[in-house]
Design a protein around this motif. Structure first.
Motif, PDB file in Angstrom:
ATOM      1  N   CYS A 236       7.562 -37.467  54.866  1.00 36.92           N
ATOM      2  CA  CYS A 236       8.746 -37.255  54.039  1.00 36.92           C
ATOM      3  C   CYS A 236       8.408 -36.551  52.726  1.00 36.92           C
ATOM      4  O   CYS A 236       9.172 -35.713  52.246  1.00 36.92           O
ATOM      5  N   THR A 243      14.594 -30.771  52.625  1.00 37.00           N
ATOM      6  CA  THR A 243      15.372 -31.781  53.329  1.00 37.00           C
ATOM      7  C   THR A 243      14.489 -32.461  54.377  1.00 37.00           C
ATOM      8  O   THR A 243      13.488 -31.906  54.831  1.00 37.00           O
ATOM      9  N   THR A 375      20.996 -42.262  61.115  1.00 36.24           N
ATOM     10  CA  THR A 375      20.822 -42.549  59.686  1.00 36.24           C
ATOM     11  C   THR A 375      21.593 -41.598  58.777  1.00 36.24           C
ATOM     12  O   THR A 375      21.788 -41.902  57.600  1.00 36.24           O
ATOM     13  N   GLN A 376      22.032 -40.451  59.300  1.00 34.71           N
ATOM     14  CA  GLN A 376      22.719 -39.427  58.509  1.00 34.71           C
ATOM     15  C   GLN A 376      21.928 -39.030  57.264  1.00 34.71           C
ATOM     16  O   GLN A 376      22.473 -38.793  56.191  1.00 34.71           O
ATOM     17  N   LEU A 377      20.604 -38.964  57.408  1.00 33.28           N
ATOM     18  CA  LEU A 377      19.743 -38.605  56.281  1.00 33.28           C
ATOM     19  C   LEU A 377      19.111 -37.225  56.446  1.00 33.28           C
ATOM     20  O   LEU A 377      18.231 -36.854  55.665  1.00 33.28           O
ATOM     21  N   LYS A 380      19.245 -35.011  53.360  1.00 32.00           N
ATOM     22  CA  LYS A 380      18.820 -35.621  52.102  1.00 32.00           C
ATOM     23  C   LYS A 380      17.369 -35.269  51.831  1.00 32.00           C
ATOM     24  O   LYS A 380      16.562 -35.131  52.747  1.00 32.00           O
ATOM     25  N   CYS A 385      15.783 -40.159  48.070  1.00 32.80           N
ATOM     26  CA  CYS A 385      15.908 -41.311  48.968  1.00 32.80           C
ATOM     27  C   CYS A 385      15.361 -42.563  48.297  1.00 32.80           C
ATOM     28  O   CYS A 385      14.322 -42.522  47.624  1.00 32.80           O
ATOM     29  N   ASP A 389      16.582 -46.341  52.312  1.00 30.74           N
ATOM     30  CA  ASP A 389      16.708 -45.177  53.194  1.00 30.74           C
ATOM     31  C   ASP A 389      15.461 -45.005  54.054  1.00 30.74           C
ATOM     32  O   ASP A 389      15.561 -44.721  55.257  1.00 30.74           O
ATOM     33  N   LEU A 393      15.023 -45.224  58.171  1.00 27.46           N
ATOM     34  CA  LEU A 393      14.337 -44.203  58.964  1.00 27.46           C
ATOM     35  C   LEU A 393      13.261 -44.819  59.843  1.00 27.46           C
ATOM     36  O   LEU A 393      13.181 -44.514  61.048  1.00 27.46           O
TER      37      LEU A 393
END
Length: 405
Positions: A236, A243, A375-377, A380, A385, A389, A393
């Motif tokens: 990440c 993103t 997660t609709q992340l 992001k 985050c 969040d 994940l």
């Protein structure tokens, strides 16, 4: 009868025992014991007010065993021994170990001081209740996580770090200094800022300002695998201004890693895989999406890919600063080799990319589903985050059989 001429004592006639030494003489005498080794982070805290404030913040009990890392000349040590039952001082420099031992020699406190000579990172630590440390900046990060991994956990740790490293420890989502270090440390402990300490409070003065933090390990510890958690955060934060979709789906080496891990997971759980080639339509569509992600231009200067900095501090100097975690955008300092290989890929080679099989497409679809559907992340950025969040994940990926170790 004339008065006898008096001869004043001077350099030639011998100095008075009450006269003050000249500055040059004083410097020679002060350095006659030994010279501080700044390469080992030897910056002795000379302000007694700051030293007492640090010990008071630990709220020591008479039954406490205190671990002190880098006691130096013992300015903190003598204050600890006033309040605690025992002090275990871990010192790397034999000269400093002898100095702190000599300081309490012949006093009742000498029996309650245990000096351990060695590297605290490589030393197996005995039981202790509290840790107090004027930390050498070079070992800030490894010492932090060694303390968090200690079992049983200490009640509290009062630690002095370089100002910027301390700020990163308790930075929140959206802050400029928010990084993988922030998320990792705050997952395992509650961290607060106590006070700032200027460089002139040390001898010799370091090149940077310092801060004191209070770290209280969570008890009980979070019931998650540290290796899994850190593996997710590495991906990440490899480009924290990109993103999450770009970090996972737009990075070939990440997908290859997750595919290998998924194959291992299936083999361990007797799950059969169809490892045949995919049809041309599916392969073409998959490559087009992947190429689109990799060729997407940066939206701002913060999104630009600048490669990896081995030191992590954005420069090659070797002053009194620590050698990692100083550049807000340099969270890649100790990443696995496959991330570094990704920076060497050329866009010209994207047209000759080897066609992937069904397992690769299956893993890619699982990753897309977790990011976009569950997660609709996907859109992001890691720097925005929060801890929750990342937990969502990790939980979503693990449900799909995607692991990071």
């Amino acid at each position: 009868m004339p008065k006898a001429t008096s001869h004043k004592r001077g350099p030639s006639g011998g100095a008075s025992p009450y006269s003050k030494p000249s500055p040059s003489t004083a410097n020679v005498k002060s350095n006659a014991i030994f010279k501080m080794n700044t390469d080992l982070g030897q910056h002795v805290l000379k302000n007694p007010g700051v030293a007492r404030a640090i010990v008071d913040k630990a709220d020591l009990k008479q039954s406490d065993i205190v671990l002190e890392v880098g006691p130096g000349s013992g300015n903190l040590t003598v204050l600890i021994l006033e309040k605690a039952r025992k002090c275990i001082a871990v010192e790397l420099d034999p000269r400093m170990a002898a100095e702190v031992t000599k300081r309490v020699q012949g006093t009742p406190a000498a029996r309650r001081l245990d000096v351990v000579l060695g590297d605290v990172i490589k030393t197996e630590l005995p039981y202790f209740d509290v840790c107090i440390s004027n930390t050498p900046y070079q070992i800030s990060s490894p010492l932090t996580f060694k303390l968090l991994a200690t079992a049983p956990s200490p009640r509290v740790c009062i630690l002095m770090f370089q100002r910027e490293f301390a700020l990163r420890l308790f930075a929140k989502a959206g802050d400029k200094l928010y990084s993988r270090l922030s998320v990792n440390a705050q997952m395992w402990a509650k961290i607060d800022h106590i006070m700032k300490v200027g460089k002139n409070n040390f001898k010799p003065p370091p090149a940077v300002e310092s801060s004191v933090i209070r770290m209280v390990p969570k008890n009980p510890r979070p019931n998650i695998s540290y290796e899994e958690w850190d593996g997710l955060l590495r991906i990440c934060f490899v480009r924290k201004n990109k993103t999450l979709r770009a970090n996972f789906l737009g990075t070939t080496s990440v997908l290859n890693l997750l595919e290998n891990n998924y194959r291992t997971y299936c083999a361990q759980n007797d799950i059969s895989l169809d490892d045949g080639p995919v049809d041309s339509t599916t392969a073409t569509n998959g490559n087009e999406v992947l190429m689109e992600l990799e060729n997407t231009p940066a939206q701002s200067n913060d999104d630009a890919w600048n490669g990896f900095d081995n030191d992590g501090d954005g420069d090659n100097n070797n002053n009194n600063e620590m050698d990692f975690d100083l550049d807000p955008d340099a969270d890649e300092d100790d990443l696995p080799a496959f991330f570094k290989e990704e920076s060497k890929l050329k866009l010209s080679n994207s047209g000759t990319r080897k066609r992937k099989g069904k397992v690769h497409e299956l893993v890619r679809e699982k990753v897309r589903s977790v990011l976009e559907d569950k997660t609709q992340l996907a859109d992001k950025r890691a720097r925005m985050c929060e801890e929750g969040d990342f937990l969502r994940l990790l939980y979503g990926f693990n449900l799909e059989g995607i692991h990071f170790t």
